[in-house]
Design a protein around this motif. Structure first.
Motif, short mmCIF file in Angstrom:
data_model
loop_
_atom_site.label_atom_id
_atom_site.label_comp_id
_atom_site.label_asym_id
_atom_site.label_seq_id
_atom_site.Cartn_x
_atom_site.Cartn_y
_atom_site.Cartn_z
N ASP A 61 0.81 -1.22 0.00
CA ASP A 61 0.00 0.00 0.00
C ASP A 61 0.85 1.27 0.00
N LYS A 117 -3.64 0.37 -9.75
CA LYS A 117 -4.26 0.30 -8.42
C LYS A 117 -3.70 1.38 -7.49
N SER A 118 -2.37 1.59 -7.53
CA SER A 118 -1.75 2.61 -6.68
C SER A 118 -2.28 4.00 -7.03
N ASP A 155 -5.88 4.22 -5.74
CA ASP A 155 -5.91 4.32 -4.27
C ASP A 155 -5.46 5.70 -3.78
#
Length: 451
Positions: free
Chosen positions: A378, A420-421, A424
């Protein structure tokens, strides 16, 4: 006086910049200024005077008439001569309303007034916790948005050789490490670049250990073919080369050169690089810039014996050397190295360094590094929220990737992971990617992410 001091200490007390129309005009102007012994330096063009990752020539006000004469008498194509007193002003007023100390408020005032932060200011920011940590991240995010916007730059690395003549204590491809060694042929490299071109990547990073097998002729051949076939931006990350090689690479079309200092502490540098030379690394950082190539650098956070004072110096090095691309990531141990049993760097401290680097250096590219994504999946998104604006995909052929382990348990950041990063972090993907082609490959693209 240290070598670093020798290079950055000068008589520029009231800085002005010359912003030229092109790299060739910039290099021509610098050469003329050098011949007239006008003290000058190459720096990333500050916000408001030119595009991100372009280069300006800094000089002192006392030489302004000489510089004006140079550009006029030699028909230099330039955008302007500007006082750095007129630098872009950032509105950080919302930060004052947060739960912060007077010391933090004084640092904000300095940033708003375009006063360079000192080491003591950076040390204070490195020690921030809780509410002040949130304020630090918020301040970096404001400056990031003003400088580079919400769009994330997507680049891709082809790690074409894991041979290395060096024996760095932290590195998994060090000369003495037992690993399966490989070298990609020119044809194999171009095959990977062709794949990147088809998906719309605009900059390819050619990365290797310090491998003498790839001599000047081989590197130039690869660079020229990439330029002729694909017209992509090229970053080289191949270690220290001769001064003349940098010039030849620049002439061939190399845009960027990554040569990380890793640490600006001479003592620590010598501990982690038993067969390298600190003075040489510093000197070559300057030579790369003088060849007309944008310099990339950065370092590791959490190295054995590293102090906060060392980290503050690392950040100042990036600013004082006019680095265009600054990659800070956590130290991660590699199996088989003298440092394999040390603990990895701290995520929170690494994010602070990313944020402070944005605040201090401002109009530059800051990667959310593969290393930070390897520490915590994450963390790449967290780095984008802390001021980073670039992601590097790993585009080495799958059967070779595991053999290019500078550190162990490397996150092989691919396009899915990068998307995705970006999502997010609530950032945007670049328009230049070939989304029609990506959809044919099976990627699901959220149109709202594209900018």
């Amino acid at each position: 006086m240290s070598l670093i001091d020798k290079f950055i200490k000068n008589n520029i007390t009231e800085p002005y910049i010359l912003v030229c129309e092109s790299k060739s005009q910039m290099l021509y102007s610098k050469d003329l200024m050098d011949k007239l012994q006008i003290e000058n330096d190459l720096i990333p063009t500050p916000k408001g005077f030119g595009g991100v990752c372009t280069t300006a020539i800094k000089f002192d006000k006392k030489d302004i008439s000489k510089v004006e004469e140079i550009v006029e008498s030699n028909n230099i194509e330039y955008e302007g001569i500007f006082s750095l007193k007129d630098k872009y002003k950032y509105d950080l007023s919302q930060i004052y309303n947060l739960n912060i100390t007077d010391n933090f408020k004084e640092i904000i005032k300095k940033v708003e007034a375009n006063i360079d932060l000192e080491k003591k200011d950076i040390l204070y920011l490195l020690k921030t916790e809780k509410e002040e940590y949130k304020a630090l991240i918020k301040m970096a995010d404001i400056i990031r948005k003003e400088c580079v916007g919400d769009r994330i730059e997507i680049r891709a690395a082809v790690e074409f050789s894991n041979y290395c003549k060096k024996n760095c204590n932290y590195c998994g491809i060090r000369r003495k490490n037992k690993t399966h060694r490989y070298r990609m042929s020119e044809e194999e490299i171009l095959k990977e670049v062709d794949k990147l071109y088809k998906i719309g990547i605009k900059t390819v990073i050619l990365q290797s250990g310090e491998d003498p097998y790839y001599d000047t002729e081989k590197i130039l051949s690869i660079v020229k073919k990439i330029k002729e076939r694909y017209r992509l931006g090229i970053t080289l990350s191949i270690g220290i080369r001769d001064e003349n090689e940098y010039k030849l690479f620049s002439e061939a079309g190399v845009n960027n050169y990554l040569l990380k200092i890793e640490t600006a502490s001479r003592k620590l540098f010598e501990q982690i690089h038993p067969d390298d030379d600190f003075n040489k690394r510093v000197k070559h950082t300057k030579l790369i810039k003088e060849a007309g190539i944008r310099a990339g650098s950065g370092g590791m956070i959490g190295l054995p014996n590293q102090t906060l004072e060392d980290i503050a110096e690392d950040i100042l090095f990036q600013r004082d050397y006019g680095i265009h691309m600054i990659g800070f990531g956590p130290f991660l141990p590699a199996k088989g190295t003298p440092y394999e049993n040390y603990k990895p760097g701290d995520l929170n401290l690494t994010l602070k360094v990313v944020a402070i680097s944005r605040i201090v250096c401002q109009h530059v590219f800051l990667p959310a590094t593969t290393a930070i994504a390897s520490l915590n999946p994450d963390a790449q998104a967290m780095a984008l929220q802390a001021g980073a604006n670039t992601i590097m995909l790993i585009s080495t052929p799958p059967h070779l990737r595991e053999n290019y382990e500078i550190y162990s348990n490397k996150n092989m950041v691919n396009l899915d992971f990068a998307i995705k990063s970006v999502k997010d972090a609530k950032r945007k993907l670049p328009k230049y990617l070939n989304y029609d082609y990506l959809k044919k490959l099976g990627y699901e693209i959220d149109e709202s992410l594209i900018n």
